[in-house]
Design a protein around this motif. Sequence first.
Motif, PDB file in Angstrom:
ATOM      1  N   VAL A  99       0.843  -1.207   0.000  1.00 19.27           N
ATOM      2  CA  VAL A  99       0.000   0.000   0.000  1.00 19.27           C
ATOM      3  C   VAL A  99       0.879   1.258   0.000  1.00 19.27           C
ATOM      4  O   VAL A  99       0.608   2.215  -0.739  1.00 19.27           O
ATOM      5  CB  VAL A  99      -0.995   0.002   1.187  1.00 19.27           C
ATOM      6  CG1 VAL A  99      -1.681   1.358   1.317  1.00 19.27           C
ATOM      7  CG2 VAL A  99      -2.049  -1.085   1.010  1.00 19.27           C
ATOM      8  N   SER A 100       1.947   1.255   0.783  1.00 24.12           N
ATOM      9  CA  SER A 100       2.867   2.409   0.797  1.00 24.12           C
ATOM     10  C   SER A 100       3.488   2.607  -0.579  1.00 24.12           C
ATOM     11  O   SER A 100       3.650   3.742  -1.040  1.00 24.12           O
ATOM     12  CB  SER A 100       4.010   2.202   1.789  1.00 24.12           C
ATOM     13  OG  SER A 100       3.502   1.920   3.037  1.00 24.12           O
ATOM     14  N   HIS A 101       3.829   1.523  -1.217  1.00 19.81           N
ATOM     15  CA  HIS A 101       4.417   1.566  -2.562  1.00 19.81           C
ATOM     16  C   HIS A 101       3.423   2.207  -3.541  1.00 19.81           C
ATOM     17  O   HIS A 101       3.768   3.120  -4.296  1.00 19.81           O
ATOM     18  CB  HIS A 101       4.765   0.129  -2.963  1.00 19.81           C
ATOM     19  CG  HIS A 101       5.192  -0.069  -4.378  1.00 19.81           C
ATOM     20  ND1 HIS A 101       6.336   0.494  -4.899  1.00 19.81           N
ATOM     21  CD2 HIS A 101       4.629  -0.789  -5.387  1.00 19.81           C
ATOM     22  CE1 HIS A 101       6.449   0.123  -6.172  1.00 19.81           C
ATOM     23  NE2 HIS A 101       5.424  -0.643  -6.486  1.00 19.81           N
ATOM     24  N   SER A 110      -9.130   8.550  -1.924  1.00 20.97           N
ATOM     25  CA  SER A 110      -9.820   8.316  -0.654  1.00 20.97           C
ATOM     26  C   SER A 110     -10.602   7.010  -0.648  1.00 20.97           C
ATOM     27  O   SER A 110     -11.167   6.637   0.378  1.00 20.97           O
ATOM     28  CB  SER A 110     -10.777   9.473  -0.351  1.00 20.97           C
ATOM     29  OG  SER A 110     -11.689   9.609  -1.420  1.00 20.97           O
ATOM     30  N   VAL A 111     -10.648   6.302  -1.778  1.00 22.58           N
ATOM     31  CA  VAL A 111     -11.394   5.034  -1.830  1.00 22.58           C
ATOM     32  C   VAL A 111     -10.766   4.142  -2.896  1.00 22.58           C
ATOM     33  O   VAL A 111     -10.176   4.635  -3.869  1.00 22.58           O
ATOM     34  CB  VAL A 111     -12.902   5.293  -2.136  1.00 22.58           C
ATOM     35  CG1 VAL A 111     -13.081   5.895  -3.529  1.00 22.58           C
ATOM     36  CG2 VAL A 111     -13.748   4.035  -1.980  1.00 22.58           C
ATOM     37  N   LEU A 118      -6.845  -9.935  -1.732  1.00 23.40           N
ATOM     38  CA  LEU A 118      -5.581  -9.439  -1.166  1.00 23.40           C
ATOM     39  C   LEU A 118      -5.543  -7.908  -1.208  1.00 23.40           C
ATOM     40  O   LEU A 118      -5.180  -7.254  -0.223  1.00 23.40           O
ATOM     41  CB  LEU A 118      -4.393 -10.042  -1.929  1.00 23.40           C
ATOM     42  CG  LEU A 118      -3.016  -9.515  -1.517  1.00 23.40           C
ATOM     43  CD1 LEU A 118      -2.720  -9.848  -0.042  1.00 23.40           C
ATOM     44  CD2 LEU A 118      -1.923 -10.100  -2.419  1.00 23.40           C
ATOM     45  N   VAL A 119      -5.935  -7.338  -2.349  1.00 27.69           N
ATOM     46  CA  VAL A 119      -5.970  -5.870  -2.478  1.00 27.69           C
ATOM     47  C   VAL A 119      -6.905  -5.284  -1.411  1.00 27.69           C
ATOM     48  O   VAL A 119      -6.556  -4.324  -0.713  1.00 27.69           O
ATOM     49  CB  VAL A 119      -6.447  -5.470  -3.905  1.00 27.69           C
ATOM     50  CG1 VAL A 119      -6.728  -3.978  -4.006  1.00 27.69           C
ATOM     51  CG2 VAL A 119      -5.416  -5.892  -4.944  1.00 27.69           C
ATOM     52  N   ALA A 126      -4.759  -0.742   6.006  1.00 26.89           N
ATOM     53  CA  ALA A 126      -4.144   0.591   5.959  1.00 26.89           C
ATOM     54  C   ALA A 126      -5.180   1.682   6.250  1.00 26.89           C
ATOM     55  O   ALA A 126      -4.866   2.876   6.196  1.00 26.89           O
ATOM     56  CB  ALA A 126      -3.504   0.817   4.590  1.00 26.89           C
ATOM     57  N   GLY A 127      -6.424   1.283   6.551  1.00 28.42           N
ATOM     58  CA  GLY A 127      -7.462   2.255   6.915  1.00 28.42           C
ATOM     59  C   GLY A 127      -8.074   2.980   5.718  1.00 28.42           C
ATOM     60  O   GLY A 127      -8.704   4.028   5.876  1.00 28.42           O
TER      61      GLY A 127
END
Length: 188
Positions: A99-101, A110-111, A118-119, A126-127
């Motif tokens: 997710v950071s990548h 935002s969505v 998995l995604v 990650a909220g």
Amino acid sequence: MNHEDGRHDKRNTTPKYERAFYIGRFQPYHLGHHKVIGMLINEVEELIIGVGSAQKSHTTIDPFTAGERVMMISKAVSEFDIPFYVIPIEDVEYNSLWVSHVKAMVPPFSVVFSNNPLVERLFYEAGIPVRNLPMFNRGKYSGTEIRRRMIEGEVWESLVPKCVADIIYEVKGVERIRKLAQTDYGGR
Ligand code: ATP
Ligand code: MG
């Protein structure tokens, strides 16, 4: 969000998401993806389309390069009246950092729209909210089925937008995938 800036759909008072993220491998981009995006334009102001496994190409599962896939998506989605960004994203073999990548590579969003478990799970942890999508004619509108038809010499053109079929002809995509499906054990 206000009425003056025209960002409200006059027939539907539900506010739209400002910017949404949609990811796939798009090997190739097909009419299932196209119908999904046709639906999303009613729910989002801007769309980010991530081209996953960007570093992969020239295999029977991932035949097309990131650049070829960017071209397919850009041409097809420009048919819709929505600002969009098509961004190649290489795999990181490190799911907890994925997710950071993604966030480092794409505009803020935002969505996430996805049906991939998995995604969904990685963004959930990650909220970041994840919304599911309907599947359209999954038996036919599937990358796996289209690649199978290309290899077997069956009709595949009816499963992708016309502009995508033209790109596949331009890059000799069918010839490529059929060659890649051969082995060095003879027979073909
Ligand atoms: P493959 O068989 O190679 O995995 P695919 O058809 O699943 O190809 P992807 O690029 O993996 O295509 O999919 C991107 C996203 O589009 C995924 O979230 C997938 O669930 C979704 N998707 C794929 N086919 C359809 C369809 N027919 N209708 C709606 N969504 C689809
Ligand atoms: Mg898939």
